[in-house]
Enzyme design. Structure first.
Site, PDB file in Angstrom:
ATOM      1  N   GLU A   1       0.836  -1.209   0.000  1.00 51.30           N
ATOM      2  CA  GLU A   1       0.000   0.000   0.000  1.00 51.30           C
ATOM      3  C   GLU A   1       0.872   1.260   0.000  1.00 51.30           C
ATOM      4  O   GLU A   1       0.562   2.247  -0.665  1.00 51.30           O
ATOM      5  CB  GLU A   1      -0.901   0.000   1.242  1.00 51.30           C
ATOM      6  CG  GLU A   1      -1.769   1.237   1.310  1.00 51.30           C
ATOM      7  CD  GLU A   1      -2.471   1.381   2.661  1.00 51.30           C
ATOM      8  OE1 GLU A   1      -2.911   0.361   3.214  1.00 51.30           O
ATOM      9  OE2 GLU A   1      -2.570   2.513   3.147  1.00 51.30           O
TER      10      GLU A   1
ATOM     11  N   SER B   1       0.605 -10.575   6.677  1.00 47.82           N
ATOM     12  CA  SER B   1      -0.486  -9.625   6.907  1.00 47.82           C
ATOM     13  C   SER B   1      -0.100  -8.682   8.043  1.00 47.82           C
ATOM     14  O   SER B   1       0.012  -9.094   9.203  1.00 47.82           O
ATOM     15  CB  SER B   1      -1.769 -10.397   7.257  1.00 47.82           C
ATOM     16  OG  SER B   1      -2.660  -9.550   7.950  1.00 47.82           O
TER      17      SER B   1
END
Ligand code: SF4
Length: 311
Positions: free
Chosen positions: A130, A226
């Site tokens: 991101e 994650s």
């Protein structure tokens, strides 16, 4: 059978609205355009989700150049750089953007501040997808900070016009100290309302903190890669509880349950509920269990699908 084990489920846990939307986009693209559908970068950071989409005909790539010209391509929930968008256009790809709308919001915030002449300080992790995407969406120099030490090391005048933006998978709690250090060091710095930071990380972390008060051990279902799942483990440990990250029920170690009467169970924002249910089933093979849902926030956020896959 071992003595009775109480299993407490965190609320909320698991998929956030952005992840649910991204997975649905790939599934709908496979139905509408037929396989193969290419997906640029892992759609979400969870192996089980990736494998199940792969079985349906999705092909995941890490370089846009690997995609054959004119193919149908989905951009992952984390967002992509302008350069990737331009390359996709040059290859004539039909692109469907699964970037989470909250990530797009951060892109827009960065552009908004840059257009007003402010330099951008981005609170995020350099190796996160991101972060790479967001940096590549803003035409301005960006100073990336991950720690308070990074804030101290910034080579900028104290009165430089600055604005900060944050990686969405960080919670309000994660960013508070860094924002505090920035506002202490710089006199002309602005940033978005904390309400603008993604709700999902904060809600899941708050639920783990609550849960830590009443359980002996916490299991977090989520991928090793994650970020938000790893943060849940860290939050559980900071709250004084033993905690483990497990990709699925196969990673449970029975030795963890010695003297444990109550186990807390949660899942990162990219982990599907089926994995949580599999963990419950696995626990029930070793002990008589009693499952209870903790009271907590009900999330109602949903995001519209892109036109290319909407009903
Ligand atoms: S964690 Fe937040 S920003 Fe990231 S995909 Fe989920 S809803 Fe979107």
């Amino acid at each position: 059978m071992e003595p009775k084990l109480r299993v407490v489920l965190a609320t909320p846990r698991g998929f956030c609205a952005g992840v649910a939307r991204a997975v649905e986009i790939v599934e709908r693209a496979l139905e509408r355009y037929r396989p193969p559908v290419y997906v640029y970068h892992e759609i979400v950071h969870n192996r089980h989700v990736i494998e199940s989409l792969r079985a349906k005909g999705a092909i995941f790539v890490e370089r846009i150049e690997e995609i054959p010209p004119l193919s149908v391509t989905v951009f992952s929930a984390h967002g992509v750089t302008r350069q990737v968008e331009e390359k996709a256009q040059a290859l004539g790809l039909t692109t469907i953007d699964a970037t989470c709308p909250l990530v797009h919001k951060v892109h827009n915030q960065g552009r908004h501040y840059a257009a007003r002449g402010r330099s951008i300080v981005y609170i995020g992790e350099s190796d996160h997808q991101e972060v790479k995407g967001t940096i590549g969406q803003i035409d301005a120099p960006i100073h990336l900070v991950e720690t308070i030490a990074d804030v101290i090391a910034l080579r900028l005048p104290a009165d430089a016009p600055l604005a900060y933006i944050t990686q969405t998978t960080l919670s309000v709690d994660d960013t508070r100290a860094i924002i505090g250090a920035l506002t202490k060091r710089f006199t002309d710095i602005v940033g978005p309302d904390t309400d603008d930071i993604c709700y999902a990380a904060q809600n899941r972390q708050s639920a783990v903190r609550e849960m830590a008060r009443i359980v002996d051990l916490i299991l977090v279902v989520g991928g090793r890669n994650s970020h938000n799942s790893n943060r849940l483990v860290a939050v559980a440990r900071e709250s004084g509880r033993r905690a483990y990250l497990i990709a699925d029920c196969n990673e449970i170690d029975q030795a963890w349950f010695e003297n444990v009467k109550v186990v807390g169970l949660t899942a990162g924002a990219s982990a599907p509920e089926v994995l949580v249910q599999n963990v419950i089933a696995a626990l029930s093979c070793h002990a008589e269990i009693e499952v209870a849902e903790m009271a907590g926030l009900t999330e109602t956020m949903t995001f519209r699908l892109p036109a290319a896959v909407s009903p």
